[in-house]
Design a protein around this motif. Sequence first.
Motif, PDB file in Angstrom:
ATOM      1  N   ASN A   1       0.829  -1.211   0.000  1.00 17.07           N
ATOM      2  CA  ASN A   1       0.000   0.000   0.000  1.00 17.07           C
ATOM      3  C   ASN A   1       0.864   1.262   0.000  1.00 17.07           C
ATOM      4  OD1 ASN A   1      -1.494   2.240   1.504  1.00 17.07           O
ATOM      5  ND2 ASN A   1      -3.173   0.843   0.987  1.00 17.07           N
TER       6      ASN A   1
ATOM      7  N   ASP B   1       1.061   3.947  -2.987  1.00 17.55           N
ATOM      8  CA  ASP B   1       0.502   5.261  -2.655  1.00 17.55           C
ATOM      9  C   ASP B   1       1.550   6.367  -2.570  1.00 17.55           C
ATOM     10  OD1 ASP B   1      -2.027   4.207  -2.602  1.00 17.55           O
ATOM     11  OD2 ASP B   1      -2.224   4.199  -0.420  1.00 17.55           O
TER      12      ASP B   1
ATOM     13  N   ASP C   1       0.216   9.942  -1.062  1.00 20.91           N
ATOM     14  CA  ASP C   1       0.760  10.290   0.252  1.00 20.91           C
ATOM     15  C   ASP C   1       1.623  11.547   0.151  1.00 20.91           C
ATOM     16  OD1 ASP C   1      -0.569   8.202   1.515  1.00 20.91           O
ATOM     17  OD2 ASP C   1       1.096   6.795   1.282  1.00 20.91           O
TER      18      ASP C   1
HETATM   19 MN    MN Z   1      -2.163   4.214   1.653  1.00 23.52          MN
END
Ligand code: MN
Length: 351
Positions: free
Chosen positions: A196, A200, A204
């Motif tokens: 993740n 991301d 992020d």
């Molecule tokens: Mn994430």
Amino acid sequence: THLLQIDPENKPKKRCYEFLRQTSRSFAAVIQEVHEDLRDGICIFYLILRGMDTIEDDMTIPIEKKEPLLRNFHNLIFKKGWTYTESGPNEKDRQLLLEFDVVIDEFLCLKKEFRDIIADTTKKMGNGMADYAKDTVRNKYGIMTIKDFDTYCYYVAGLVGIGLTGLFATSGLEDPEFDNNIELANSMGLFLQKVNITRDYLVDDQDGRKFWPKEIWSKYTNDLSELKKPENATNALNCLSDIILNALQHVPDCLTYMSRLKEQTVFNFCAIPQVMAIATLSICFRNHDVFKKVVKLRRGESVKLILRSKNIYEVADIFRYYNRVIINKNDPRDPNYLKISMACGQIEQWC
Ligand code: MN
Ligand code: PS7
Ligand code: MN
Ligand code: MN
Ligand code: MN
Ligand code: MN
């Protein structure tokens, strides 16, 4: 009068499953198919952690308010009627916290063994999140060392794996001793969380959050945010390989964990996210799109994976396939080439 207390439609429980579908398409699909003895427990566990994560992620809450909320969250889930109305207007799961009293009511209906595991996990995770939230106020780099990276991922995902493992064991659907697999359960969470965090990078970064550890990215750049600049593409891809290498270390543990599961719906619930994760990782590997847009599995590919992930032989086959996708993209000019080749060798051996 006792008839009045029976709600034939059980509206609060229905509302919880609506929240589940609203907050996560992928988890909703797998949780709804779990054996009925575990389904509600896992659904409520998910919603509680989703609620707490919404507070962790909300950058409009000042740390003086956020820290005590996170540290106390495990007590708030016992307070009938508690809701949280102060999420920023942009938080996508704001509604869940506005109606959190419904989740609390259903939590209080769970059996004591389930409540204890959920509350204990919430307590440890909330304190870990609070420590980290305080750290990032003082330290603009976010996560510093590879060890810190594993600690953060333990708090937000390893603990989920450990808690779920406890639920499986106490439900009687898995062996009562299954909860001895703490290290393997931690790896199950770490692998999902690291995939993740890898995928991301861009979202992020846009939120001003840094999860890639400095110990890794400092080999390739002075500033994690600059990796997305086109002129840094080579360093960006090599740094991406380094972080993917870190995630790949958990794969043998994940396969071992899944090989020990007995109950079919528990197996599917555990295996589907793992298979999606290795597929996602193989697509991200040496793919500069990670720095330009959100890399996603194609819809048809996820559907095929879900239908196939029924037993450990199929799951090992799928892992071997995506492992080979990574091997085929591995580039001798990448400074991580040899280590990636060895990590993939380990996975191939397991399969
Ligand atoms: Mn994430
Ligand atoms: C209780 C099912 C199955 C042994 C909300 C499932 C966010 C990757 O923030 O939503 O959108 O980028 O895509 C899940 C182990 C945890 C780890 C962690 C609770 C697997 C709060 C999932 C999920 C253990 C902190 C969702 C860890 O990603 O992230 C239940 C076995 C929640 C699991 C967060 C991340 C989960 C995550 P975002 P996502
Ligand atoms: Mn998500
Ligand atoms: Mn979070
Ligand atoms: Mn989140
Ligand atoms: Mn036990």
